[in-house]
Design an enzyme around this catalytic site. Structure first.
Site, PDB file in Angstrom:
ATOM      1  N   ASN A   1       0.844  -1.191   0.000  1.00  0.00           N
ATOM      2  CA  ASN A   1       0.000   0.000   0.000  1.00  0.00           C
ATOM      3  C   ASN A   1       0.878   1.240   0.000  1.00  0.00           C
ATOM      4  OD1 ASN A   1      -1.555   2.322   1.258  1.00  0.00           O
ATOM      5  ND2 ASN A   1      -3.188   0.834   0.963  1.00  0.00           N
TER       6      ASN A   1
ATOM      7  N   SER B   1      -5.201  -0.536  -2.915  1.00  0.00           N
ATOM      8  CA  SER B   1      -5.791   0.794  -2.772  1.00  0.00           C
ATOM      9  C   SER B   1      -6.970   0.661  -1.817  1.00  0.00           C
ATOM     10  CB  SER B   1      -6.248   1.296  -4.145  1.00  0.00           C
ATOM     11  OG  SER B   1      -6.707   2.622  -4.043  1.00  0.00           O
ATOM     12  N   GLU B   2      -6.967   1.440  -0.731  1.00  0.00           N
ATOM     13  CA  GLU B   2      -7.842   1.125   0.400  1.00  0.00           C
ATOM     14  C   GLU B   2      -9.327   1.428   0.172  1.00  0.00           C
ATOM     15  OE1 GLU B   2      -5.188   3.123   0.533  1.00  0.00           O
ATOM     16  OE2 GLU B   2      -5.611   4.973   1.625  1.00  0.00           O
ATOM     17  N   ASN B   3      -9.674   2.031  -0.960  1.00  0.00           N
ATOM     18  CA  ASN B   3     -11.109   2.142  -1.255  1.00  0.00           C
ATOM     19  C   ASN B   3     -11.694   0.776  -1.638  1.00  0.00           C
ATOM     20  OD1 ASN B   3      -9.366   2.638  -3.517  1.00  0.00           O
ATOM     21  ND2 ASN B   3     -11.136   3.184  -4.748  1.00  0.00           N
TER      22      ASN B   3
END
Lengths: 233, 219
Positions: B23, B46-48
């Site tokens: 990340n 990608s943290e979405n």
């Protein structure tokens, strides 16, 4: 199919029962996967004093920003409120209450809320302002804080495809908070780009099972892009 | 000479290993993607809700439903998967992401990090930063050694509101690569042409200088 046909024919019918002072949970990340038509309907109804739970609050004039401009929001629970001048202004002038919540904690609060788990321990935020007033407990030598879950009177969700039963499939990263929001609503309303007859969706490809969904309505709003980044060929 | 942004990204990329899930935060960390060695495979998280983030799309590929955690339009790579934000953070919190790179305003000798809020300035929110620092085991902070006014960002105790407590053990700045242990920064590498005295002068927190400090080499 009667009882399982959740399709309604207008946005007005989709949001029947939304009242002043209610808590609305919304899917979407930035402007991606936001339930814009349902937000527009809330704006049209003029419902006031709302608590909105959403990762972001849109931008001025789009997404939940529409409700901010209309001064319909009393409180927001979000992880990030940049890219929104009206939000900043209302917050700084004390018109709006804001509870900043870490993004993963927010997603889990909704998921847990929908799953009937009233609170959970997480390491996120330990030792920071987020931990103030919260129970701290050590597990296996690491410190965790107790976070309470969230449910909403209504949840607003945007799906790519839904069937009459309320089964939903999301497209690409427009999924984001939508499945979490869908679980957390006492009444969950899905706006879908396409509504199909029962049997057309492969059961093993459903993201949100229809049991979480009370109403389905056809969406129509355009999709906007927040930051258009391109690889030149 | 202090490292350029690109050299900082290049140095951090040397920590990547074949098969890593990674990340990258916003800013200089994003540049690390440009220096992934050709002979290894890593997958960007990608943290979405995207694992297997690819480059920005061409004009023809642009899809409003396909964005990264910075809300920029992106593509997915071969082998990518897409999931809810709750799952995206289960991966982070559950320790499934192998390597995390993020920026900061301050880091201190206790491993505390401040990266999300400057009192008196506009509050925009922590986004996923608190989840990332609390959940990941293998984190590198990448930032300049001092701020615009020359004040050290490597402190005995952070002065700004924390993003996480006791969670940082590696820091790369434009002057040096350091590890944090036993209440001190431990100097490991210096930027080419930067002396140990330069690093000492710009490090406010306790700095230990072992005998085996090496100078970084760039092509």
């Amino acid at each position: 199919m009667s009882g399982f046909n959740k399709v309604v024919d207008s946005f007005e019918a989709a949001l029947e029962g939304v009242e002043d002072g209610m808590t609305l949970v919304s899917g979407g990340f930035g402007l991606c996967g936001i339930p814009q038509d349902l937000i527009n309907e809330i704006a049209r109804r003029g419902t006031k004093n709302l608590t909105v739970v959403s990762n972001n609050c849109g931008v001025d004039e789009w997404g939940l920003g529409v409700l901010l401009v209309n001064k319909q929001v009393a409180k927001a629970i979000s992880s990030y409120v940049g890219e929104n001048k009206e939000f900043e202004r209302q917050y700084l002038e004390g018109e709006l209450e804001l509870t900043l919540t870490p993004q993963g904690t927010l997603a889990e609060k909704l998921r847990a809320g929908g799953a009937g788990i009233p609170a959970f321990y997480t390491a996120t935020g330990y030792g920071t302002v987020v931990a103030e007033g919260k129970d701290v407990r050590a597990f296996n030598g690491k410190k965790y804080i107790l976070e309470e879950s969230i449910t909403g009177d209504f949840a607003l969700v945007h799906a790519k495809i839904a069937d009459h039963y309320g089964n939903c499939i999301y497209n690409a990263t427009a999924q984001n908070f939508n499945p979490c929001a869908a679980m957390a609503g006492k009444i969950t309303v899905v706006e879908a780009e396409e509504i199909v007859a029962p049997g057309e969706l492969d059961p093993s490809q459903i993201h949100t099972p229809g049991i979480y969904v009370q109403r389905v309505v056809q969406s129509k709003a355009e999709k906007r892009i927040e930051f258009r980044t391109i690889t030149e060929v | 000479m202090p490292l350029t942004r690109e050299q900082m990204a290049e140095r951090v990329a040397r920590e990547l290993q074949d098969g890593y899930y990674v990340n990258l935060g916003i800013g200089i960390p994003t540049l690390v993607a440009n220096y992934i060695p050709d002979d290894i495979e890593v997958m960007l998280h990608s943290e979405n809700g995207l694992l297997g983030m690819g480059p920005f799309p061409t004009e023809d590929q642009v899809d409003p439903d396909m964005v990264n955690a910075g809300k920029q339009t992106v593509t997915a790579t071969t082998g990518a998967s897409i999931f809810s934000s709750a799952d995206a953070f289960a991966m982070i919190r559950g320790g499934h992401v192998d390597f995390t790179v993020l920026g900061a305003f301050e880091v201190d000798t206790q491993g505390n990090i401040a990266s999300w809020m400057i009192p008196g300035k506009l509050v925009k929110g922590m986004g996923g930063a608190m989840d990332l620092v609390a959940g990941a085991d293998n984190i590198i902070v990448i930032m300049t050694h001092a701020d615009k006014h020359g004040n050290s960002k490597l402190l005995g105790e952070c002065t700004l509101p924390l993003t996480g407590a006791g969670c940082i053990s590696k820091v790369l700045t434009d002057l040096a690569y350091m590890e944090i242990a036993d209440g001190a920064f431990i100097l490991k590498e210096t930027a080419p042409g930067v002396s140990i005295e330069d690093v000492q002068e710009k490090t406010a927190g306790k700095l230990i200088v072992p005998n085996d400090v090496v100078e970084m080499v760039f092509d």
